[in-house]
Design an enzyme around this catalytic site. Structure first.
Site, mmCIF file in Angstrom:
data_model
loop_
_atom_site.group_PDB
_atom_site.id
_atom_site.type_symbol
_atom_site.label_atom_id
_atom_site.label_comp_id
_atom_site.label_asym_id
_atom_site.label_seq_id
_atom_site.Cartn_x
_atom_site.Cartn_y
_atom_site.Cartn_z
ATOM 1 N N GLY A 89 0.408 -1.092 0.058
ATOM 2 C CA GLY A 89 -0.482 0.024 0.554
ATOM 3 C C GLY A 89 0.561 1.557 0.255
ATOM 4 N N GLY A 90 -0.208 1.967 -0.526
ATOM 5 C CA GLY A 90 0.975 3.755 -0.401
ATOM 6 C C GLY A 90 1.402 4.298 -1.685
ATOM 7 N N TYR A 92 4.459 6.807 -3.636
ATOM 8 C CA TYR A 92 6.574 7.123 -3.946
ATOM 9 C C TYR A 92 6.669 6.991 -2.965
ATOM 10 C CZ TYR A 92 5.280 6.710 -9.003
ATOM 11 O OH TYR A 92 5.203 6.761 -10.466
ATOM 12 N N THR A 93 8.037 5.699 -2.868
ATOM 13 C CA THR A 93 8.681 6.267 -1.270
ATOM 14 C C THR A 93 10.018 6.394 -2.535
ATOM 15 O OG1 THR A 93 9.138 3.568 -1.195
ATOM 16 C CG2 THR A 93 7.500 5.004 0.439
ATOM 17 N N ALA A 163 8.770 5.307 7.465
ATOM 18 C CA ALA A 163 7.776 5.195 6.412
ATOM 19 C C ALA A 163 7.237 4.029 6.924
ATOM 20 C CB ALA A 163 7.921 5.327 4.601
ATOM 21 N N LEU A 177 8.060 -1.217 7.085
ATOM 22 C CA LEU A 177 8.456 0.159 7.381
ATOM 23 C C LEU A 177 10.178 0.534 6.953
ATOM 24 C CD1 LEU A 177 10.216 -0.012 10.727
ATOM 25 C CD2 LEU A 177 8.093 -1.017 10.918
ATOM 26 N N CYS A 194 5.321 9.187 -0.500
ATOM 27 C CA CYS A 194 3.906 9.131 -0.315
ATOM 28 C C CYS A 194 3.403 10.369 -0.338
ATOM 29 C CB CYS A 194 4.698 9.087 1.487
ATOM 30 S SG CYS A 194 5.286 7.494 1.855
#
Length: 237
Positions: A89-90, A92-93, A163, A177, A194
């Protein structure tokens, strides 16, 4: 939310799966594709009760990942680093050296079949770890991650220090994480992290703490066990 966290702490023993969680650290920079392959395979074994749960701590070379909600407009510099689509889920990181990435593979059928409670547990784990270093991490209802206030940079300024984003398949979690220990913060400028604009990104070193990822590893393990149960050291992958 406070009530939910209190419930989590009160039922910590009930969340123990009945056996220790493998605690595994891989030194050096691990290719992202290799991590995904290993994680997916391990999650399948856990779902079939063929392997114990695992927490896997790694670092990656510089790259961007796109979660299931990623908006291509948030990829500002698409050619800067490799971009990996992922099922977590989420949005861009960024991952890179100096950032501790923690992949959490747990069987919620053996714990609590409550994804929201699990995410809250991960947040509490991060916040407790930061508290070890006298850093006050906070959650925000309108944005993901763990945040720290930066009054030195402005009265309303808040920066993300950690994150999280997970995927759940057959009630087994994977992905997890990341905590910014000492990454190159300029690398985050290639994305809107994010999908959150108007706030920055920081690290423990940027906040004035001369820490290494291994210092953070010790605190992560100490803060993990009161929430999720005992761990047992597993040889590096």
């Amino acid at each position: 939310m406070v009530k939910l966290r209190d419930e989590l702490r009160a039922s910590a023993a009930d969340m123990w799966s009945g056996q220790p969680v493998e605690w595994c650290i891989t030194d050096g920079l691990l290719a992202y594709e290799e991590a995904l392959e290993e994680m997916s395979a391990r999650a399948a074994l856990i779902a079939n009760d063929e392997a114990p749960e695992r927490v896997w701590l790694v670092e990656h070379p510089p790259l961007y990942t796109a979660g299931t909600s990623a908006d291509v407009a948030d990829l500002i510099l698409p050619d800067r680093f490799p971009v990996h689509k992922t099922g977590r889920g989420g949005q861009y990181t960024y991952h890179g050296p100096g950032q501790r990435v923690v992949y959490v593979m747990m069987n919620l059928k053996r714990r609590r079949q409550d994804v929201r409670l699990f995410v809250t547990a991960l947040e509490d784990w991060i916040i407790s770890t930061l508290d070890t270093f006298n850093i006050k991490g906070e959650r925000r209802e309108d944005r993901v991650g763990v945040w720290v206030k930066r009054p030195d940079l402005g009265t309303a300024r808040e920066d993300k220090v950690a994150a999280l984003g997970i995927r759940v398949r057959r009630w087994v979690t994977f992905h997890g994480l990341s905590i910014n220990v000492e990454p190159d913060l300029e690398h985050f400028s290639g994305i809107v992290p994010c999908g959150v604009q108007g706030h920055g990104v920081t690290s423990l070193v940027d906040l004035g703490l001369p820490l290494t990822v291994h210092d953070v590893d010790v605190a992560l393990r100490q803060c993990f066990e009161p929430i999720f149960g005992p761990t047992v050291t597993q040889s590096a992958l």
